[in-house]
Scaffold this motif. Sequence first.
Motif, PDB file in Angstrom:
ATOM      1  N   LEU A   1       0.824  -1.198   0.000  1.00  0.00           N
ATOM      2  CA  LEU A   1       0.000   0.000   0.000  1.00  0.00           C
ATOM      3  C   LEU A   1       0.864   1.256   0.000  1.00  0.00           C
ATOM      4  N   ARG A   2       1.954   1.248   0.740  1.00  0.00           N
ATOM      5  CA  ARG A   2       2.842   2.409   0.756  1.00  0.00           C
ATOM      6  C   ARG A   2       3.482   2.613  -0.626  1.00  0.00           C
ATOM      7  N   ALA A   3       3.790   1.496  -1.308  1.00  0.00           N
ATOM      8  CA  ALA A   3       4.353   1.623  -2.655  1.00  0.00           C
ATOM      9  C   ALA A   3       3.333   2.188  -3.625  1.00  0.00           C
ATOM     10  N   ARG A   4       2.090   1.787  -3.500  1.00  0.00           N
ATOM     11  CA  ARG A   4       1.045   2.327  -4.375  1.00  0.00           C
ATOM     12  C   ARG A   4       0.820   3.815  -4.104  1.00  0.00           C
ATOM     13  N   LEU A   5       0.881   4.187  -2.835  1.00  0.00           N
ATOM     14  CA  LEU A   5       0.732   5.607  -2.520  1.00  0.00           C
ATOM     15  C   LEU A   5       1.910   6.419  -3.054  1.00  0.00           C
ATOM     16  N   ALA A   6       3.115   5.862  -2.970  1.00  0.00           N
ATOM     17  CA  ALA A   6       4.277   6.565  -3.505  1.00  0.00           C
ATOM     18  C   ALA A   6       4.171   6.731  -5.017  1.00  0.00           C
ATOM     19  N   ARG A   7       3.622   5.737  -5.686  1.00  0.00           N
ATOM     20  CA  ARG A   7       3.429   5.847  -7.147  1.00  0.00           C
ATOM     21  C   ARG A   7       2.493   7.000  -7.480  1.00  0.00           C
ATOM     22  N   ARG A   8       1.401   7.152  -6.725  1.00  0.00           N
ATOM     23  CA  ARG A   8       0.465   8.255  -6.994  1.00  0.00           C
ATOM     24  C   ARG A   8       1.070   9.603  -6.626  1.00  0.00           C
ATOM     25  N   LEU A   9       1.857   9.634  -5.561  1.00  0.00           N
ATOM     26  CA  LEU A   9       2.482  10.897  -5.178  1.00  0.00           C
ATOM     27  C   LEU A   9       3.502  11.348  -6.220  1.00  0.00           C
ATOM     28  N   ALA A  10       4.151  10.383  -6.872  1.00  0.00           N
ATOM     29  CA  ALA A  10       5.138  10.738  -7.897  1.00  0.00           C
ATOM     30  C   ALA A  10       4.487  11.341  -9.134  1.00  0.00           C
ATOM     31  N   GLU A  11       3.204  11.091  -9.335  1.00  0.00           N
ATOM     32  CA  GLU A  11       2.511  11.658 -10.481  1.00  0.00           C
ATOM     33  C   GLU A  11       2.176  13.128 -10.277  1.00  0.00           C
TER      34      GLU A  11
ATOM     35  N   PRO B   1       4.656  -8.183  -6.632  1.00  0.00           N
ATOM     36  CA  PRO B   1       3.827  -6.989  -6.892  1.00  0.00           C
ATOM     37  C   PRO B   1       4.473  -5.698  -6.406  1.00  0.00           C
ATOM     38  N   LEU B   2       5.315  -5.795  -5.365  1.00  0.00           N
ATOM     39  CA  LEU B   2       5.984  -4.590  -4.867  1.00  0.00           C
ATOM     40  C   LEU B   2       6.986  -4.061  -5.893  1.00  0.00           C
ATOM     41  N   LEU B   3       7.675  -4.962  -6.606  1.00  0.00           N
ATOM     42  CA  LEU B   3       8.629  -4.539  -7.624  1.00  0.00           C
ATOM     43  C   LEU B   3       7.939  -3.779  -8.751  1.00  0.00           C
ATOM     44  N   ILE B   4       6.734  -4.194  -9.116  1.00  0.00           N
ATOM     45  CA  ILE B   4       5.999  -3.503 -10.178  1.00  0.00           C
ATOM     46  C   ILE B   4       5.644  -2.087  -9.746  1.00  0.00           C
ATOM     47  N   GLU B   5       5.176  -1.925  -8.518  1.00  0.00           N
ATOM     48  CA  GLU B   5       4.826  -0.593  -8.036  1.00  0.00           C
ATOM     49  C   GLU B   5       6.053   0.306  -7.917  1.00  0.00           C
ATOM     50  N   LEU B   6       7.170  -0.265  -7.492  1.00  0.00           N
ATOM     51  CA  LEU B   6       8.387   0.537  -7.403  1.00  0.00           C
ATOM     52  C   LEU B   6       8.850   0.990  -8.782  1.00  0.00           C
ATOM     53  N   ALA B   7       8.719   0.097  -9.776  1.00  0.00           N
ATOM     54  CA  ALA B   7       9.107   0.475 -11.139  1.00  0.00           C
ATOM     55  C   ALA B   7       8.224   1.598 -11.669  1.00  0.00           C
ATOM     56  N   TRP B   8       6.935   1.522 -11.410  1.00  0.00           N
ATOM     57  CA  TRP B   8       6.033   2.595 -11.863  1.00  0.00           C
ATOM     58  C   TRP B   8       6.370   3.920 -11.164  1.00  0.00           C
ATOM     59  N   THR B   9       6.774   3.854  -9.908  1.00  0.00           N
ATOM     60  CA  THR B   9       7.142   5.085  -9.210  1.00  0.00           C
ATOM     61  C   THR B   9       8.368   5.724  -9.861  1.00  0.00           C
ATOM     62  N   HIS B  10       9.351   4.890 -10.221  1.00  0.00           N
ATOM     63  CA  HIS B  10      10.533   5.421 -10.904  1.00  0.00           C
ATOM     64  C   HIS B  10      10.164   6.009 -12.266  1.00  0.00           C
ATOM     65  N   VAL B  11       9.210   5.385 -12.967  1.00  0.00           N
ATOM     66  CA  VAL B  11       8.788   5.910 -14.272  1.00  0.00           C
ATOM     67  C   VAL B  11       8.164   7.292 -14.110  1.00  0.00           C
ATOM     68  N   HIS B  12       7.333   7.462 -13.094  1.00  0.00           N
ATOM     69  CA  HIS B  12       6.686   8.758 -12.897  1.00  0.00           C
ATOM     70  C   HIS B  12       7.668   9.824 -12.413  1.00  0.00           C
ATOM     71  N   LEU B  13       8.751   9.399 -11.770  1.00  0.00           N
ATOM     72  CA  LEU B  13       9.771  10.358 -11.350  1.00  0.00           C
ATOM     73  C   LEU B  13      10.673  10.786 -12.503  1.00  0.00           C
TER      74      LEU B  13
END
Length: 739
Positions: free
Chosen positions: A162-172, A200-212
């Motif tokens: 959940l924290r990884a998903r929130l970080a992905r949205r914050l990066a947007e 699943p955590l690796l996927i969310e972390l990758a999306w966060t890096h993409v948005h950054l």
Amino acid sequence: MTDLPSPKKREGWLGLVLTAILCTGFLYWWFRPARETWEHHSTAQLVARALAEPNLSNPLERLVIDFDLMETAILQARQGMIPEGLETAARIADPVVQARTVRQLAQANINEDSKNLGESITMCERIADLTLRARVKEEIQLQIAMLGFGDVVLPGAKTPLLRARLARRLAETDGQDTARGVLGELEKMLPTLPPAEAAPLLIELAWTHVHLTIVDGPAQAFESIRRVTSKEDQDELWLDLFRVCFGRGDTAAADSALVSAEIKDPNLRRTIELEAIQSNIPIRPAAVILAELQKDLDAAPPGPERIRCLLRLSDAQRRTTGPEASTAPLLTALEASKALTDPVQRATFLAELAEVLPDALLFTEAKQALADATSAARTVVAPDQRLPLLVMILRHAYNAGEIQTAAALAEESLILAPKFKLPLPLLQELTDFLTRLSDWPAALSLLPAEGASYEDFKPDSDSKSKTESTTASDSASNSKTASPAATSAPGTAPASANTTASTQGTSTAAVPSATAPARAPAPAPAGPATPGSVNTGDGKSILSPRRALLDAMATTAAEDIIGYDPGDPPNRGEPLDRIRNRATTDEAAAAAYLPGIPAGYPRARATLAIAKGLLLKIVPTAETNLPSDPSGPQDLLPGQENDPAIPENAPLPSDPSTAPKPVPNSVPDPAPTPGQPEKSAPSLPNQLESTSPNQPEQPLPNQPEPPLPDDPEPPLPNDTPEAAPPVTAPPPGQPSPAR
């Protein structure tokens, strides 16, 4: 001898009789029971009145009413009545529909009051099901994070995922600094997690890096994308990373080339090269790319492979040169598709062409290709091969804007659905389109039974498809509107019974792009499995097939309700539409329909239609052109003037303003083949007819509608609010008065 005196004649007996009659009549008139006068009802009172109707225990009918309640609650939220909407949502019986309703109400609260975002999370406590409550609460937290309010949601996020998903949205948004901090915490925690939780955590972390990337550049995302094991997820990440580079300003060309060098898949590389040319950031010259595609076309053998090369070439020419340049290869592909002998391949390619031909301004050819694809699909005799084709053509027709054609294909698909065991992706796509066409009863009738599992939807390899006794063309020409409540897929609960129908396993046809990829049910938070979920053995649970399909349908319906125009609401069937439209201007006149509607399920839906009408009242503005009598046109019979009065016992007229739109719960006849006269669309069976086995059967199409009930006694002036004067539009050329 004296004569006896004769008896005197009775005089005045006629007056006595008349006096007695008059007195009796006066007493009856004086003590007569007063006729009920409709008083103004609030939407909450109308909801309570609808649910007080008897015999609402049928599962399918109760689900349809739950969808009506969801629409009422969302309309209340659109009017700023969020507390009233929550009270309506509490009356929804099905937990999935209730959860989707509360989700939309919480979203409405976010849009209305951004200073009290915690209240939106608190609203989720109204959801009775614990698993669904956790899922919806997580969705609301992610939505708040997308607005940049990480301080509101991060303290309550306990799990790493959940924290990884929130970080992905914050990066947007503007929360990149907070997202980087969360990324650092999760990277340290990653080696200690088991593989099932790390994937699943690796996927969310990758999306966060993409948005950054928009701030930090693309190089920092390369390693995180390579760690993702799924090729499909990797391709999606690379493509999105390449698109983010377009917004990098002066370094966009260099960053795009850097990402392109990391991509090894030739198809994905070709896709990003074409997108780069379209965005004026070419990686390679367009002439080189077109020459390669032409070379592939020259080497391709006649048949499906050559058609695919033509489609790729036309797409590249449209992106590089313009829509006119793609006309020639598309027309060549169209002729080659018509020449295919296999009806499955012919229908597949013609349906795909029907969607891409309008991009080259070939609208007439696109419509004819759609008709030819439908004709080719109907020549397939086996139901398990024809139904995927029909659903595929339905999707292309809907995307191309051919709503009437899509409705006709949906009707034909409903006839074929009970004849074999539907694969889950096909069942999900069919129910999704029926929901978008506002045919809620038909879509809900296809839901699996409560005890169905995902194993029940796997095709049987040793079973053979059932051969129809009639030809496919006869079956298509004789198909008429079927009762949605009577149409149930194998393994689903019929509308009139709680037992599970027997199944016939058949092998599905391998049709390219005939069905869309299945939308996998979203995993629920860790915890015990609820009765409507399936335990995966790793401490988590996913929704059962029935709940997953119902959740997708409720989500689609809720999004449609949020987005439709109050001045042009979607059709729900007659007489629901007439009652709802009448209630927007005259609540008492709309209530006059209720005595003539059977008690129970039909009258409950009609009562909720009045509540929706009260929530859809149009506020006139200077730009709103209203007729001189807002209630007139929808109740006029053909040939009448603008007189809102309806003759007693007159049949319910149709609404001329909604004639071009598709009517729900009924679909017109399929498009006629060339050379045959066009048939008129059949009229609908009454949608309000009960589906209970104890109720009479639904009337057949093309039968006249029942007469209106007797007009009630006009309400007293003091009992109802005074009607507003009619609003007239200003003459052309004159300014509109201010409101």
